[in-house]
Design a protein around this motif. Sequence first.
Motif, PDB file in Angstrom:
ATOM      1  N   VAL A 342       0.980  -1.090   0.007  1.00 32.63           N
ATOM      2  CA  VAL A 342       0.213   0.045  -0.105  1.00 32.63           C
ATOM      3  C   VAL A 342       0.813   1.367  -0.044  1.00 32.63           C
ATOM      4  CG1 VAL A 342      -2.011  -1.176   1.052  1.00 32.63           C
ATOM      5  CG2 VAL A 342      -0.136  -0.035   2.523  1.00 32.63           C
ATOM      6  N   VAL A 343       0.404   2.310  -0.509  1.00 34.65           N
ATOM      7  CA  VAL A 343       0.848   3.779  -0.381  1.00 34.65           C
ATOM      8  C   VAL A 343       0.158   4.626   0.590  1.00 34.65           C
ATOM      9  CG1 VAL A 343       1.601   5.602  -1.739  1.00 34.65           C
ATOM     10  CG2 VAL A 343       1.801   3.129  -2.682  1.00 34.65           C
ATOM     11  N   ARG A 344       1.131   5.175   1.529  1.00 38.84           N
ATOM     12  CA  ARG A 344       0.332   6.024   2.289  1.00 38.84           C
ATOM     13  C   ARG A 344       1.344   7.347   2.267  1.00 38.84           C
ATOM     14  NH1 ARG A 344      -3.390   3.039   2.559  1.00 38.84           N
ATOM     15  NH2 ARG A 344      -4.364   2.289   4.182  1.00 38.84           N
ATOM     16  N   ASN A 345       0.511   8.474   1.860  1.00 36.05           N
ATOM     17  CA  ASN A 345       1.402   9.935   1.968  1.00 36.05           C
ATOM     18  C   ASN A 345       0.827  10.330   3.156  1.00 36.05           C
ATOM     19  OD1 ASN A 345       2.894   9.322  -0.373  1.00 36.05           O
ATOM     20  ND2 ASN A 345       1.183  10.075  -1.866  1.00 36.05           N
ATOM     21  N   ILE A 346       1.565  10.751   4.075  1.00 31.17           N
ATOM     22  CA  ILE A 346       1.280  11.222   5.404  1.00 31.17           C
ATOM     23  C   ILE A 346       1.711  12.718   5.514  1.00 31.17           C
ATOM     24  CG2 ILE A 346       1.439  10.838   7.875  1.00 31.17           C
ATOM     25  CD1 ILE A 346       0.613   8.558   6.400  1.00 31.17           C
ATOM     26  N   THR A 347       0.676  13.483   6.056  1.00 25.52           N
ATOM     27  CA  THR A 347       0.678  14.848   6.322  1.00 25.52           C
ATOM     28  C   THR A 347       0.892  15.082   7.739  1.00 25.52           C
ATOM     29  OG1 THR A 347      -0.332  15.576   4.181  1.00 25.52           O
ATOM     30  CG2 THR A 347      -0.004  17.427   6.011  1.00 25.52           C
ATOM     31  N   LEU A 348       2.229  15.401   8.355  1.00 27.00           N
ATOM     32  CA  LEU A 348       2.126  15.900   9.689  1.00 27.00           C
ATOM     33  C   LEU A 348       1.920  17.340  10.017  1.00 27.00           C
ATOM     34  CD1 LEU A 348       5.273  13.723  10.770  1.00 27.00           C
ATOM     35  CD2 LEU A 348       2.989  13.212  10.782  1.00 27.00           C
ATOM     36  N   LYS A 349       1.512  17.352  11.097  1.00 28.38           N
ATOM     37  CA  LYS A 349       1.282  18.847  11.715  1.00 28.38           C
ATOM     38  C   LYS A 349       2.292  19.174  12.607  1.00 28.38           C
ATOM     39  CE  LYS A 349      -3.691  18.901  11.241  1.00 28.38           C
ATOM     40  NZ  LYS A 349      -5.200  19.077  12.029  1.00 28.38           N
ATOM     41  N   LYS A 350       3.026  20.356  12.492  1.00 26.41           N
ATOM     42  CA  LYS A 350       4.225  20.536  13.297  1.00 26.41           C
ATOM     43  C   LYS A 350       3.403  20.996  14.789  1.00 26.41           C
ATOM     44  CE  LYS A 350       7.930  21.940  12.251  1.00 26.41           C
ATOM     45  NZ  LYS A 350       9.212  22.833  11.660  1.00 26.41           N
ATOM     46  N   THR A 351       4.186  20.664  15.655  1.00 25.54           N
ATOM     47  CA  THR A 351       3.999  21.195  16.952  1.00 25.54           C
ATOM     48  C   THR A 351       4.399  22.594  17.209  1.00 25.54           C
ATOM     49  OG1 THR A 351       6.151  20.373  17.923  1.00 25.54           O
ATOM     50  CG2 THR A 351       3.873  19.029  18.047  1.00 25.54           C
ATOM     51  N   THR A 352       5.604  22.975  16.551  1.00 29.30           N
ATOM     52  CA  THR A 352       6.061  24.163  16.414  1.00 29.30           C
ATOM     53  C   THR A 352       6.198  24.584  15.111  1.00 29.30           C
ATOM     54  OG1 THR A 352       8.146  23.653  17.115  1.00 29.30           O
ATOM     55  CG2 THR A 352       6.513  24.363  18.951  1.00 29.30           C
ATOM     56  N   ALA A 353       6.435  25.828  14.665  1.00 29.73           N
ATOM     57  CA  ALA A 353       6.885  26.201  13.453  1.00 29.73           C
ATOM     58  C   ALA A 353       7.453  27.474  13.427  1.00 29.73           C
ATOM     59  CB  ALA A 353       5.751  26.130  12.435  1.00 29.73           C
ATOM     60  N   THR A 354       8.309  27.855  12.303  1.00 28.79           N
ATOM     61  CA  THR A 354       8.991  29.145  12.388  1.00 28.79           C
ATOM     62  C   THR A 354       8.386  29.868  11.140  1.00 28.79           C
ATOM     63  OG1 THR A 354      11.073  28.303  13.151  1.00 28.79           O
ATOM     64  CG2 THR A 354      11.223  30.231  11.854  1.00 28.79           C
TER      65      THR A 354
END
Length: 704
Positions: A342-354
């Motif tokens: 299977v193919v899973r493209n995952i989008t993560l949400k940053k806990t912090t960002a700049t």
Amino acid sequence: YEAQLTVKNLNTEAEAAGSYAVTLFANGDSVAAAQTADIAAGAEQTFDLAYTPHAAGLVKVYAQLKNLTDGYTLATDTVDVTVAEEKAVSELVIGAESSKEGNEVFYLNYADNAQGGLCDFIYTPEMLTQFGLKAGDKIAGVSFTGVPSSTKTVKQLHQTLAYGLVDADSYVAGEGLDALTTVTLIDGDDVDFTDGGEFVTNATLPEALVWDGTSAIRFYTYVKSDAGNYVNVKYPVDANYSTANYKSGTGSSWSSKYTPVVTFSIQKEPTAITGVVTSGDAAVADATVTLTSDDVIYSGKTDAEGAYDVPVIQTDKTYTLTVSAEGYEPYTEEGVSLADSVVRNITLKKTTATVAGTVVYRDAPVAGATVSLTSGELSYTATTTDEGVYSVADIKAGVAYEVKVEADKFNTYADSVFVETDTTLAAIELSKPDVKVYGQVKWGDTPLEGVLVEYTTVDNVKDSVFTDAEGRYAFADLKADSTYAICAVDTTGEFYLSDTVSVNTDVDAGHDFALAIKPITVTIDKTGYATFSYKRALNFADVPDLKAYAVTGVTEGVADLSQVAEAPAGTGLLLQAAEGTYTLTPVETAAAVEGNLLVATDEAAFTVSADSVGKAWTLTTDEYNTYFTSVEGAVVPQGAAYLQYESAEPAIFLSGEAAGIQGVSTAAKGAVDYTKPVYNLAGQQVGKSYKGVVIQNGKKVIVK
């Protein structure tokens, strides 16, 4: 991996359950714990420990008992455990059992022979195909299951198995052994056999055997007991095939047998979960991708492009997919099946960002600007560098922020942005507040009202205002740091045009204009006289050939003239000079002329009305003299003057040397000959009773 720990309580009192802990350690990490129980004084207790390794390699394992009260610890020796890499296999049985016969796989009945017992058998391509083996299949192991005919221990047993591919047509038992690969199964160990039980031989092939689809698969086995023991073991056989052979090690010939039933472990290609882990538009490198099903775990890492590939061997399970990376919220997905890749493209949400970017004004960097991001109680700030660069780090991701930029002399910038990952904003273009340019227009110290002040931009945009009563002007809402060419223009033509000034400012700025007044001209006709008035003060000192007079009274029909050197604005004057044009420069102030009966018409012309006859007198000139008369309808033009004096006289003459009056005298006795015609100034013949100016023989005489 499974282990047992047996502990004896040497104390005189029982060891209560829960007062101690039994733990299994692998490479220093706790991997399993056993359920504790009461251990009576002098009694033994055995604990079962097990864990599933999740990586191939050498693992150092030991068990530990620890008293939770005083910390006393017992530990086993460390054992090196080699964890083989997991392989994906499926079982395939070759052959259908017809019966069980002895000496088919391992000739254990001749294990006591000086040269041991030998078996040599093949599986033909036809048989392999019949039972489902396919070309390209990889055989990772083989298994044979026999049934002993007695219960005994065979001591010092040696057991080997050799394997390989052969040509079925050219196969000869006992020959070509050098082409085979040998695996040692038992090496001098004592082996227990149970009558009617199972004797299973599992052989893991060190190198998978890849079937080519045309060759036969050959096995050659050897058994020998150094203690001279033997046992009879019967194996399932397929009577449809007779490709097995056996003999004693000292025997000279081979005996034929039915082909034994074998179980192949077929190595399967694992499925895989693949994909890319990103956050926003950026790849997330070094993220950990994990599949978990109970104690079965597969994991991998993303590369620099965020790509991952995790092979899965145990494809019959349902997994929980988790993705974690430092600085990002973990991702979890339940119920992932790996029966197929299977193919899973995952989008993560940053806990912090700049959030980063630049602040500019007209393409130039703005240093020292304060950039703030706020959302509720969250607030973050940064200050721009000399290059106008800012970076607001470690802010909470997944939040919509209000962006504000503040800098001295600039308008406050405001916008909003949703921050999901590291973000570089487009350059923030600041603007400056509109400015006001203001000032005053004067002539010397005199404010000038009604002067037109106008500006022109480089784009030829124009605007203008008039000065107020105090001479002031103002332009509001001008763009900061823009160039405006400003000048003052007197639309009446009284003053010269001002110089043009260029104004470029980012704050309110003042600029005053000083206008120079233009000279005026006065024309005197051939009579040498004129009444005059002007809206500005005048000074006659610089024009000696032009004399100015005020009329301060009237005596017996003759105006009393008083010469003045200067006169304030709006003063009626009598000018006397030779015929010509004279230039005067107005001045700001002049001393008042006291008692002057001349009324200025500097603002508007004046017409003698019927009611004004005998009160308003206009300057009149004939061929002899210049004098004032009061005649209805007479017009005094703007810029002149009239004499305001109430008198019944027909005329008011000019007196004094300045008047230059000739042929006019006061009548003495006998001065007028009434036997001859006498006329008034209107040309009417008059008699002795007429008083005033009369004309006889071309001469004017005042009769009183």
